[in-house]
Scaffold this active site. Structure first.
Site, PDB file in Angstrom:
ATOM      1  N   ASP A 151       0.613  -1.524  -0.077  1.00  0.00           N
ATOM      2  CA  ASP A 151      -0.164   0.152  -0.139  1.00  0.00           C
ATOM      3  C   ASP A 151       0.695   1.141  -0.384  1.00  0.00           C
ATOM      4  O   ASP A 151       1.514   1.101  -0.426  1.00  0.00           O
ATOM      5  CB  ASP A 151      -0.785  -0.291   1.162  1.00  0.00           C
TER       6      ASP A 151
ATOM      7  N   HIS B 232       1.683   1.824  -3.282  1.00  0.00           N
ATOM      8  CA  HIS B 232       0.923   2.669  -3.747  1.00  0.00           C
ATOM      9  C   HIS B 232       1.400   4.906  -3.885  1.00  0.00           C
ATOM     10  O   HIS B 232       0.780   5.314  -4.205  1.00  0.00           O
ATOM     11  CB  HIS B 232      -0.083   2.320  -2.809  1.00  0.00           C
TER      12      HIS B 232
END
Length: 422
Positions: free
Chosen positions: A241, A264
């Protein structure tokens, strides 16, 4: 003791065994050093009164004996020490969890992790594995590793972008703390966030390594919420993430010389998910490298949010390697719908260079209700290398360029893509 147990239960909703140990922690920190039935702590008789080795309190480094009680019993002595004290995790593999290190403590505390600490895969009544709370002037250091055993729970994580969802436990949470130093340690395969700072002030994080597979859900490297004056320096974060996510109420955050990827990206947000969120300001990201991340530099806010502000956010001197969505402001993040009421202003993206696998190099998609103001995009030179990376294309590269909606965007310097039409 019963009153302390009741208060802790209401605050943390933890299991009975942890309640008893927590009560001992609170009691030891205010009872003149008395420990377990009135016996004095070991500091008075120890050859080295400032270092407390968990193996002297029953910890077994065999990787299979749950040592959480040894951690907490050691903590009682460290927290109650009238002089600066160290909790030492020596070489070995120690199974533990969950563990709560509660203050306030009498003196400065250092936790020195040399060995490997492995999380249990079940038995979590609280949303964290290791919780540090109200421990000012803490130093967490060492060459050791926190292994969260996230691979045991990732398949069951269905949170995604849901508004309400209970994440698996965070590996390391720091709450209600000031003057914290974190350096040298590693975190592997966290069940959810590797590190979570909430209601903290003056935190310096450097030379750490956080890793989890690219497909591991919600494994943010470092997440901030209501955190002020935070520095994240000289670290490597490769996870599933956001490498760093700066959440609500966070101010004066510096991220420098961080290598991010997979993951991310480096994000401000998501913002606006909850009611009455505090503003975010003074976020400066500089001299970082991003490698094959799903997003690059991102600001994300939820639709249908309460009013708040995100101001003075700067991303400068960034190198990107095969990054998707290199520069993005997304004010329709999440699944709620409606216009975001987070007002974004005074934003800078400057000296961004490298390669991208996305033709839309810049995506500034802001709220119709509160359009973005003062977004500056300067000296961005990113070559398109195709959807999977590889050979460099021509400078034109078939790029769509920049997409802008509901935003006052000012382009300047050398750009490798067409600007948004005015």
């Amino acid at each position: 003791m019963a009153n302390a147990r009741s208060l802790v239960a209401k605050a943390n909703n933890i299991n009975v065994g942890s309640l008893i140990l927590m009560a001992l922690v609170f009691g030891s920190c205010v009872a003149n050093g008395e420990y377990l039935g009135g016996r004095r702590g070991l500091a008075a008789n120890s050859g080295n009164p400032t270092v407390y080795d968990i193996t002297k309190f029953g910890a077994v480094g065999d990787g299979s004996t749950n040592t959480f009680k040894a951690f907490l019993n050691t903590w009682i002595q460290v927290c109650d020490s009238p002089v600066p004290a160290t909790l030492l995790v020596p070489k070995g593999t120690f199974l533990a969890g969950p563990v709560i290190f509660a203050g306030p403590c009498k003196s400065k505390v250092t936790v020195n992790v040399i060995g490997t600490i492995i999380a249990t895969t079940s038995g979590y009544a609280t949303p964290e594995w290791f919780l540090f709370e109200r421990v000012d002037n803490l130093v967490l250091t060492g060459t050791g590793t926190f292994h969260g055993k996230g691979e045991a729970v990732w398949k069951a994580d269905g949170c995604g972008k849901k508004v309400q969802c209970n994440l698996p436990p965070t590996s390391l949470k720091f709450r209600n703390m000031k003057n914290v130093e974190i350096n040298g340690i590693s975190s592997v395969n966290a069940k959810a966030f590797h590190m979570f700072l909430v209601k903290t002030e003056n935190v310096n994080i450097q030379n750490i390594k956080l890793t989890a597979p690219a497909e591991s859900p919600n494994t943010d490297g470092i997440h901030l919420s209501n955190a002020d004056n935070v520095s994240i320096l000289d670290s490597t974060i490769a996870t599933g993430d956001d490498c760093v996510s700066v959440g609500r109420g966070s101010n004066n955050v510096t991220v420098e010389r961080v290598i991010c990827g997979p993951g991310h990206g480096l994000s401000v947000g998501s913002l606006g998910k909850y009611k009455n969120e505090e503003d975010v300001s003074g976020i400066h990201v500089n001299n970082c490298t991003m490698i094959e991340t799903d997003n690059g530099l991102r600001i994300k806010t939820w639709g249908g949010s309460d009013p708040s502000k995100a101001v003075d956010i700067k991303f400068e001197n960034i190198i990107m390697q095969s990054v998707k969505n290199p520069i993005i402001i997304d004010q329709n993040y999440g699944s709620r719908g409606g216009d975001s009421q987070v007002a974004i202003s005074d934003i800078l993206f400057k000296n961004i260079r490298g390669t991208t696998i996305t033709k839309d190099v810049v995506q500034i998609m802001c709220s119709k209700s509160v359009p973005c103001q003062g977004v500056n995009v300067v000296d961005v030179n990113l070559d398109y290398v195709g959807k999977t990376g590889g050979e460099k294309k021509s400078s034109s590269g078939g790029l769509v360029g920049a997409l802008c909606d509901n935003a006052n965007v000012i382009f300047g310097g050398k750009l490798s893509f067409p600007m948004c039409p005015k």
